[in-house]
Design a protein around this motif. Structure first.
Motif, PDB file in Angstrom:
ATOM      1  N   ASN A 439       0.810  -1.212   0.000  1.00  0.00           N
ATOM      2  CA  ASN A 439       0.000   0.000   0.000  1.00  0.00           C
ATOM      3  C   ASN A 439       0.847   1.266   0.000  1.00  0.00           C
ATOM      4  N   MET A 440       2.042   1.197   0.551  1.00  0.00           N
ATOM      5  CA  MET A 440       2.860   2.400   0.713  1.00  0.00           C
ATOM      6  C   MET A 440       3.497   2.856  -0.592  1.00  0.00           C
ATOM      7  N   HIS A 441       3.904   1.914  -1.446  1.00  0.00           N
ATOM      8  CA  HIS A 441       4.542   2.280  -2.708  1.00  0.00           C
ATOM      9  C   HIS A 441       3.536   2.946  -3.642  1.00  0.00           C
ATOM     10  N   ARG A 442       4.040   3.865  -4.442  1.00  0.00           N
ATOM     11  CA  ARG A 442       3.159   4.489  -5.440  1.00  0.00           C
ATOM     12  C   ARG A 442       2.651   3.453  -6.435  1.00  0.00           C
ATOM     13  N   ASP A 443       3.558   2.610  -6.944  1.00  0.00           N
ATOM     14  CA  ASP A 443       3.199   1.596  -7.930  1.00  0.00           C
ATOM     15  C   ASP A 443       3.287   0.210  -7.295  1.00  0.00           C
ATOM     16  N   TYR A 444       2.279  -0.597  -7.524  1.00  0.00           N
ATOM     17  CA  TYR A 444       2.199  -1.946  -6.973  1.00  0.00           C
ATOM     18  C   TYR A 444       2.486  -2.906  -8.116  1.00  0.00           C
ATOM     19  N   LEU A 445       3.694  -3.458  -8.156  1.00  0.00           N
ATOM     20  CA  LEU A 445       4.109  -4.308  -9.264  1.00  0.00           C
ATOM     21  C   LEU A 445       4.547  -5.668  -8.741  1.00  0.00           C
ATOM     22  N   LEU A 446       3.947  -6.705  -9.277  1.00  0.00           N
ATOM     23  CA  LEU A 446       4.272  -8.080  -8.921  1.00  0.00           C
ATOM     24  C   LEU A 446       4.723  -8.833 -10.160  1.00  0.00           C
ATOM     25  N   TYR A 447       5.428  -9.945  -9.959  1.00  0.00           N
ATOM     26  CA  TYR A 447       5.680 -10.828 -11.087  1.00  0.00           C
ATOM     27  C   TYR A 447       5.494 -12.285 -10.660  1.00  0.00           C
ATOM     28  N   VAL A 448       4.931 -13.049 -11.564  1.00  0.00           N
ATOM     29  CA  VAL A 448       4.733 -14.488 -11.396  1.00  0.00           C
ATOM     30  C   VAL A 448       5.493 -15.152 -12.540  1.00  0.00           C
ATOM     31  N   PRO A 449       6.688 -15.681 -12.289  1.00  0.00           N
ATOM     32  CA  PRO A 449       7.530 -16.173 -13.387  1.00  0.00           C
ATOM     33  C   PRO A 449       6.925 -17.310 -14.196  1.00  0.00           C
ATOM     34  N   ARG A 450       6.112 -18.158 -13.541  1.00  0.00           N
ATOM     35  CA  ARG A 450       5.542 -19.310 -14.254  1.00  0.00           C
ATOM     36  C   ARG A 450       4.021 -19.273 -14.107  1.00  0.00           C
ATOM     37  N   HIS A 451       3.376 -18.749 -15.116  1.00  0.00           N
ATOM     38  CA  HIS A 451       1.927 -18.558 -15.149  1.00  0.00           C
ATOM     39  C   HIS A 451       1.236 -19.921 -15.279  1.00  0.00           C
ATOM     40  N   SER A 452       0.381 -20.263 -14.300  1.00  0.00           N
ATOM     41  CA  SER A 452      -0.341 -21.534 -14.347  1.00  0.00           C
ATOM     42  C   SER A 452      -1.630 -21.402 -13.545  1.00  0.00           C
ATOM     43  N   VAL A 453      -2.482 -22.410 -13.648  1.00  0.00           N
ATOM     44  CA  VAL A 453      -3.734 -22.377 -12.881  1.00  0.00           C
ATOM     45  C   VAL A 453      -3.468 -22.507 -11.390  1.00  0.00           C
ATOM     46  N   GLN A 454      -2.281 -22.966 -11.008  1.00  0.00           N
ATOM     47  CA  GLN A 454      -1.927 -23.022  -9.594  1.00  0.00           C
ATOM     48  C   GLN A 454      -1.407 -21.687  -9.075  1.00  0.00           C
ATOM     49  N   SER A 455      -0.817 -20.869  -9.955  1.00  0.00           N
ATOM     50  CA  SER A 455      -0.254 -19.594  -9.519  1.00  0.00           C
ATOM     51  C   SER A 455      -1.203 -18.418  -9.716  1.00  0.00           C
ATOM     52  N   LEU A 456      -2.110 -18.500 -10.687  1.00  0.00           N
ATOM     53  CA  LEU A 456      -3.136 -17.464 -10.910  1.00  0.00           C
ATOM     54  C   LEU A 456      -4.480 -18.098 -10.583  1.00  0.00           C
ATOM     55  N   VAL A 457      -5.006 -17.785  -9.408  1.00  0.00           N
ATOM     56  CA  VAL A 457      -6.162 -18.511  -8.882  1.00  0.00           C
ATOM     57  C   VAL A 457      -7.331 -17.557  -8.636  1.00  0.00           C
ATOM     58  N   LYS A 484       0.386   2.842 -10.747  1.00  0.00           N
ATOM     59  CA  LYS A 484      -0.110   1.645 -11.420  1.00  0.00           C
ATOM     60  C   LYS A 484      -0.127   0.447 -10.476  1.00  0.00           C
ATOM     61  N   ALA A 485      -0.990  -0.516 -10.785  1.00  0.00           N
ATOM     62  CA  ALA A 485      -1.013  -1.799 -10.091  1.00  0.00           C
ATOM     63  C   ALA A 485      -0.982  -2.879 -11.167  1.00  0.00           C
ATOM     64  N   LEU A 486       0.176  -3.526 -11.341  1.00  0.00           N
ATOM     65  CA  LEU A 486       0.397  -4.460 -12.446  1.00  0.00           C
ATOM     66  C   LEU A 486       0.919  -5.792 -11.942  1.00  0.00           C
ATOM     67  N   VAL A 487       0.597  -6.858 -12.678  1.00  0.00           N
ATOM     68  CA  VAL A 487       1.155  -8.181 -12.424  1.00  0.00           C
ATOM     69  C   VAL A 487       1.760  -8.684 -13.726  1.00  0.00           C
ATOM     70  N   PHE A 488       3.073  -8.973 -13.704  1.00  0.00           N
ATOM     71  CA  PHE A 488       3.798  -9.481 -14.866  1.00  0.00           C
ATOM     72  C   PHE A 488       3.918 -11.007 -14.766  1.00  0.00           C
ATOM     73  N   THR A 489       3.629 -11.709 -15.835  1.00  0.00           N
ATOM     74  CA  THR A 489       3.865 -13.150 -15.881  1.00  0.00           C
ATOM     75  C   THR A 489       4.614 -13.477 -17.171  1.00  0.00           C
ATOM     76  N   ASP A 490       4.969 -14.740 -17.330  1.00  0.00           N
ATOM     77  CA  ASP A 490       5.661 -15.134 -18.559  1.00  0.00           C
ATOM     78  C   ASP A 490       4.708 -15.273 -19.742  1.00  0.00           C
ATOM     79  N   LEU A 491       3.404 -15.015 -19.513  1.00  0.00           N
ATOM     80  CA  LEU A 491       2.432 -15.035 -20.602  1.00  0.00           C
ATOM     81  C   LEU A 491       1.829 -13.666 -20.905  1.00  0.00           C
ATOM     82  N   CYS A 492       1.730 -12.801 -19.888  1.00  0.00           N
ATOM     83  CA  CYS A 492       1.026 -11.543 -20.102  1.00  0.00           C
ATOM     84  C   CYS A 492       1.297 -10.560 -18.986  1.00  0.00           C
TER      85      CYS A 492
END
Length: 594
Positions: A439-457, A484-492
Motif C-alpha cells: 500500500n505504501m509504494h506508489r506503484d504496486y508491481l508483482l511478477y509471477v515467473p511461471r503462469h499456471s492455474v496453480q499460480s493465478l487462482v 499503477k497496479a500491475l502483475v507481470f507473468t511469462d504469458l502476459c
C-alpha cells in the motif's frame, strides 16, 4: 556443565571480553533469541555453531529473517517457537528444515509484517508498552501478528494498528570491529540490528578485529553500537564465514552451495572456516572496486528470452523520478532497476539489501561482488527500521517489484503456505515486508515467473499482501501517491482495475495467444479493449542487459523449476568465479598501470 540460568549478564559501560564458547554459555534455555545480520551478510555463523554445540534448548527464535541461522539451530533441535517475517536461502531456495518444521506442525511459526516487528522492537527499545503502525490493508496479516490489534488512534480517530512491545533475552550479531572499551562498529546495512540490540537484555557480539580506543573514529562510513548497549564481545576472525563481512571477505557461494547440496545433518560442520584459513580469493574479491570490474565477454545477439523481455518491460516503468527498492530475493527486479538506470533513467534512485544500500550505481550483478559494489557505490547505508520510517511509511518509494507464488483475481498475494490436494501444507518463505509496502509504494508491481492455474487462482487461501488501498480517494488521506497496479507473468501483463478491483490483461507476451492465457489461468480472464503485445527489447537494450547488467544471467533463476535450479546454480557459480578472478587480476594490475 555450567547452568546458563546462573549467568546474570546485564549491559554496563564495559562489555565483557571473552571467547566464542564464553558467549555461547551466556545463551539460556528458553531465551527469546534474535540474530543480527542480513541475508548472507554479517551472519554470526561461528557463534551460532558454538551455540548449536552447547546443548541449549527451547529457544524462542525471533528475527525478521530465518534462513541459514534458523537452519543451524533447527538441526540440533534447539528451537521451540519461531517468530519471523521471512525465511529463505536466497538463490538456493527454501530452507528445508524450516519447511519441514512448519509443514508438520512440530514447531509453532508466527508470521509478522516487517513494520509490526519493527514497531514491537522499538517499543521494547523505548520502554513503551506498545507502538502504533500503519495497517496492512487488504491482507490477512493483522490477525497473524501476535497481540496486534486495530483501534482508533486516540488523537485523530483514524483506524490504526497497535502492537505490544517485543523484548529479547539474547541478541547475537557479528560486526567488523570493536574497540578495547567495547564500542562496536558495523559497516554497511544494519538490518534491524540496532532495534534488536535495544530490545534485548543481553547483546553478544563477535568481531573481526579489536582495535585501540579512538581507532574507530578513523574509519569511513560506519554505524556504532555504543559500549553501554553491548554485554560481551569475542574476537572471531572469519566469524561470518561462509557469509560475508565487508571489507574483509565476500560470501563464499560455492561453499554454501556444497553445504546445501547435502540434505542430511551436519550443516554446522560444513560451514566452518577451512583449516587453511579464509580462502584468499574471498578476501581479494572484497577489495575489487567498481572501477576495476570488467565487462563480461559478449554473449551474442540471440533472440530475446522471456526473462529478458520481462526485465526490459519492467524497466520501462521506471524513470528519472523513480525510487525503486530491491526486496529480499528478487534478481529480476534488481536487473530491471539497474537496466533502467544504465539506459534511460540515470537520475532514479535504487536501494538494495532491503533498502540498506541507498542510491547505488548500476554495477554489474556479479554474484560474489553485488554486495561489495553496492556497499561501495551507495550514497548512504541504513537500517531497515530507519528506512521504513524515512521512505516506506512516508510514501517516498515508487516501486518494489516482488515475485509472488500465488496471485488471485483481485491481486491478493499468498507467499505463506499452499494447501496440497492431500490436505497437507507447502510452506512458502513468508511475506517479508510486502503486506506493509504493497500500500505504501506508489506503484504496486508483482511478477509471477511461471503462469499456471496453480499460480493465478480465483481466490488465495491466505492473503499475505494486497493493494487494499487502490483508488486515490483511499490513498491520499494516508499520504500515499497513486500509481499503477500491475502483475507481470511469462504469458502476459495484468492491470488491477480500480473500478472492478479485478485483474485485466493489458499486454500479452510475444507469440502468446489469448487462449493460452485463458487455459493457464484459474479464473475467467478479461482482456482490455486496447490489449497489445509486449514489445521485444532492442538489440542495444539486450546488449546492456546481457553484458553490463546481468552477465551471469541471475534473472534466469526465477524462471526455472526447483529440479533444474541446481544445474543452473552450478553454471552461474562457475561463471561467477571466472569473472571474479578476472576482476581481481585487473585490480592487481591497476597500480602498475597508473
Amino acid at each position: 556443565m555450567t547452568d546458563r540460568r546462573s549467568v546474570s549478564l546485564v549491559k554496563g559501560n564495559r562489555p565483557r571480553f571473552t571467547d566464542i564458547e564464553g558467549l555461547a554459555a551466556m545463551v539460556g534455555d528458553s531465551d527469546a533469541f534474535g540474530v543480527g545480520g542480513h541475508h548472507f551478510a554479517r551472519l554470526p555463523i561461528a557463534l551460532l555453531r558454538a551455540i548449536a554445540a552447547s546443548g541449549v534448548k527451547d529457544l524462542h527464535y525471533v528475527s525478521w529473517a530465518g534462513g541459514l541461522p534458523l537452519e543451524l539451530l533447527l538441526e540440533v533441535n534447539a528451537v521451540a517457537e519461531i517468530d519471523l517475517c521471512f525465511s529463505s536461502l536466497d538463490i538456493f531456495g527454501l530452507p528445508p528444515k524450516f519447511r519441514a518444521a512448519a509443514e508438520n506442525g512440530a514447531i509453532p511459526v508466527r508470521d509478522w509484517t516487517a513494520l509490526a516487528m519493527i514497531q514491537a522492537l522499538r517499543a521494547g527499545q523505548q520502554n513503551l508498552p506498545s507502538m502504533p503502525f500503519q495497517l496492512p490493508q487488504g491482507s490477512d496479516m493483522l490477525a497473524r501478528v501476535p497481540g496486534a490489534v486495530a483501534r482508533p488512534d486516540p488523537v485523530a480517530g483514524t483506524e490504526t494498528g497497535f502492537v505490544p512491545a517485543l523484548r529479547l533475552d539474547t541478541f547475537i550479531v557479528h560486526a567488523q570491529r570493536a574497540d578495547e572499551s567495547g564500542n562496536v562498529e558495523i559497516v554497511g546495512p544494519r538490518a534491524l540490528d540496532f532495534a534488536m540490540a535495544g530490545a534485548a537484555r543481553k547483546v553478544l557480539v563477535t568481531v573481526e578485529e579489536i582495535v585501540p580506543v579512538g581507532a574507530l573514529r578513523q574509519d569511513g562510513r560506519q554505524s556504532i553500537l555504543t559500549r553501554n548497549q553491548v554485554s560481551a564481545i569475542a574476537l572471531a576472525p572469519g566469524g561470518a564465514y561462509p557469509a560475508s563481512c565487508l571489507p574483509f571477505y565476500v560470501t563464499d557461494y560455492q561453499a554454501l552451495s556444497e553445504a546445501f547440496a547435502v540434505k542430511d545433518s551436519g550443516l554446522s560442520d560444513k560451514l566452518r572456516v577451512p583449516a587453511a584459513g579464509l580462502p584468499e580469493r574471498l578476501q581479494k574479491a572484497a577489495k575489487v572496486t567498481a572501477e576495476t570490474v570488467l565487462a563480461a565477454p559478449a554473449r551474442g545477439d540471440g533472440k530475446a528470452t522471456v526473462d529478458e523481455i520481462i526485465a526490459a518491460r519492467i524497466a520501462t516503468e521506471l524513470d528519472n523520478q523513480s525510487f525503486a527498492s530491491a526486496g529480499a530475493v528478487s534478481p529480476l527486479a534488481n536487473v530491471a532497476y539497474r537496466l533502467a538506470k544504465a539506459t534511460h533513467a540515470p537520475d532514479m534512485i535504487i536501494a538494495t539489501m532491503s533498502c540498506g544500500h541507498l542510491d547505488i550505481a548500476p554495477s554489474p550483478m556479479v554474484l560474489s561482488l553485488i554486495e561489495s559494489l553496492d556497499c561501495e557505490t551507495a550514497v548512504a547505508h541504513a537500517g531497515g527500521d530507519d528506512t521504513y520510517s524515512t521512505y516506506y511509511q512516508a510514501g517516498a518509494v515508487t516501486h518494489e517489484i516482488v515475485g509472488a507464488a500465488q496471485v488471485d483475481r483481485h491481486g491478493h498475494v499468498n507467499t505463506i503456505a499452499l494447501r496440497k490436494p492431500s490436505g497437507g501444507l507447502i510452506r512458502l518463505p513468508g511475506q517479508g515486508g510486502m503486506a506493509d509496502v504493497a500500500n505504501m509504494h506508489r506503484d504496486y508491481l508483482l511478477y509471477v515467473p511461471r503462469h499456471s492455474v496453480q499460480s493465478l487462482v480465483g481466490s488465495v487461501e491466505i492473503a499475505s499482501s494486497a493493494r487494499g488501498l487502490l483508488r486515490p480517494a483511499e490513498r491520499e488521506p494516508m499520504g500515499y501517491r497513486t500509481g499503477k497496479a500491475l502483475v507481470f507473468t511469462d504469458l502476459c501483463i495484468f492491470r488491477l482495475d480500480e473500478t472492478s478491483r479485478e485483474l485485466i490483461v493489458i499486454e500479452t507476451m510475444p507469440g502468446v495467444t489469448r487462449q493460452q492465457i485463458r487455459d493457464a489461468t484459474g479464473f475467467e480472464v478479461t482482456f482490455d479493449a486496447d490489449c497489445r503485445e509486449v514489445p521485444v527489447p532492442s538489440g542495444d537494450t539486450l546488449a546492456v542487459l546481457r553484458n553490463r547488467i546481468d552477465p551471469l544471467g541471475l534473472r534466469r533463476l526465477e524462471f526455472i523449476s526447483a529440479k533444474d535450479r541446481g544445474a543452473l546454480i552450478a553454471e552461474i557459480l562457475a561463471a561467477d568465479r571466472a569473472m571474479v578472478e578476472r576482476c581481481i587480476a585487473a585490480a592487481q594490475r591497476l597500480p602498475a598501470a597508473s
